[in-house]
Design a protein around this motif. Structure first.
Motif, mmCIF file in Angstrom:
data_model
loop_
_atom_site.group_PDB
_atom_site.id
_atom_site.type_symbol
_atom_site.label_atom_id
_atom_site.label_comp_id
_atom_site.label_asym_id
_atom_site.label_seq_id
_atom_site.Cartn_x
_atom_site.Cartn_y
_atom_site.Cartn_z
ATOM 1 N N ASP A 150 0.852 -1.193 0.000
ATOM 2 C CA ASP A 150 0.000 0.000 0.000
ATOM 3 C C ASP A 150 0.886 1.240 0.000
ATOM 4 N N THR A 203 -7.389 -8.443 -8.634
ATOM 5 C CA THR A 203 -7.810 -9.144 -7.426
ATOM 6 C C THR A 203 -6.561 -9.530 -6.658
ATOM 7 N N LEU A 256 -5.192 -11.895 0.008
ATOM 8 C CA LEU A 256 -4.692 -11.435 1.300
ATOM 9 C C LEU A 256 -4.524 -12.651 2.197
ATOM 10 N N ASP A 286 -8.202 -14.307 2.141
ATOM 11 C CA ASP A 286 -9.294 -13.465 1.674
ATOM 12 C C ASP A 286 -8.860 -12.852 0.359
ATOM 13 N N GLU A 287 -9.845 -12.351 -0.367
ATOM 14 C CA GLU A 287 -9.548 -11.655 -1.613
ATOM 15 C C GLU A 287 -10.053 -10.229 -1.524
ATOM 16 N N LEU A 288 -9.377 -9.343 -2.212
ATOM 17 C CA LEU A 288 -9.761 -7.944 -2.276
ATOM 18 C C LEU A 288 -9.636 -7.503 -3.724
ATOM 19 N N GLU A 289 -10.709 -6.938 -4.264
ATOM 20 C CA GLU A 289 -10.666 -6.431 -5.627
ATOM 21 C C GLU A 289 -10.489 -4.924 -5.576
ATOM 22 N N ILE A 290 -9.497 -4.440 -6.295
ATOM 23 C CA ILE A 290 -9.264 -2.997 -6.327
ATOM 24 C C ILE A 290 -9.227 -2.519 -7.771
ATOM 25 N N ILE A 314 -4.333 0.332 2.707
ATOM 26 C CA ILE A 314 -5.192 -0.820 2.915
ATOM 27 C C ILE A 314 -4.986 -1.276 4.355
ATOM 28 N N LYS A 353 -5.308 -3.802 7.387
ATOM 29 C CA LYS A 353 -5.457 -5.237 7.600
ATOM 30 C C LYS A 353 -6.599 -5.470 8.575
ATOM 31 N N GLU A 354 -7.080 -6.689 8.615
ATOM 32 C CA GLU A 354 -8.255 -7.027 9.422
ATOM 33 C C GLU A 354 -8.097 -6.617 10.882
ATOM 34 N N GLU A 371 -8.343 -2.893 11.148
ATOM 35 C CA GLU A 371 -9.727 -2.466 10.952
ATOM 36 C C GLU A 371 -10.543 -2.697 12.213
#
Length: 96
Positions: free
Chosen positions: A13, A38, A41, A49-53, A71, A73-74, A77
């Protein structure tokens, strides 16, 4: 850069924190431009997990893919949400 070199690239990031790896790329079939990427993570050894940006969020591509956004992280967050939703419990005694 060839697409096979792009897939699997490490993504950072804007704060140079490792976010994940490029897993897939979505193209506009008419223009051939990349629309989204995609990211995979890695949460732990057995969980992902997946993240689409949007490709617009990519600042540079080289040895790393560097994003122009942060970004979280879990865990970060969750900590941020927890901090925002802290409540204070007040106990009221009855004088009866």
């Amino acid at each position: 850069m060839k697409i096979k070199e792009f897939l699997g690239s490490t993504v950072l990031d804007k704060n140079a924190n490792e976010v994940g790896k490029v897993d897939n790329v979505d193209f506009d079939p008419e223009t051939g431009k990349i629309e989204n990427i995609t990211l995979t993570l890695q949460k732990n050894i057995f969980s992902r997990d997946e993240l689409e940006i949007s490709f617009d969020d990519v600042a540079t591509i080289g040895a790393y893919v560097i994003l122009n956004k942060e970004i979280l992280k879990e865990k970060e967050e969750e900590a941020k949400e927890e901090e925002e939703t802290k409540t204070v419990e007040v106990e009221i005694e009855d004088d009866e």
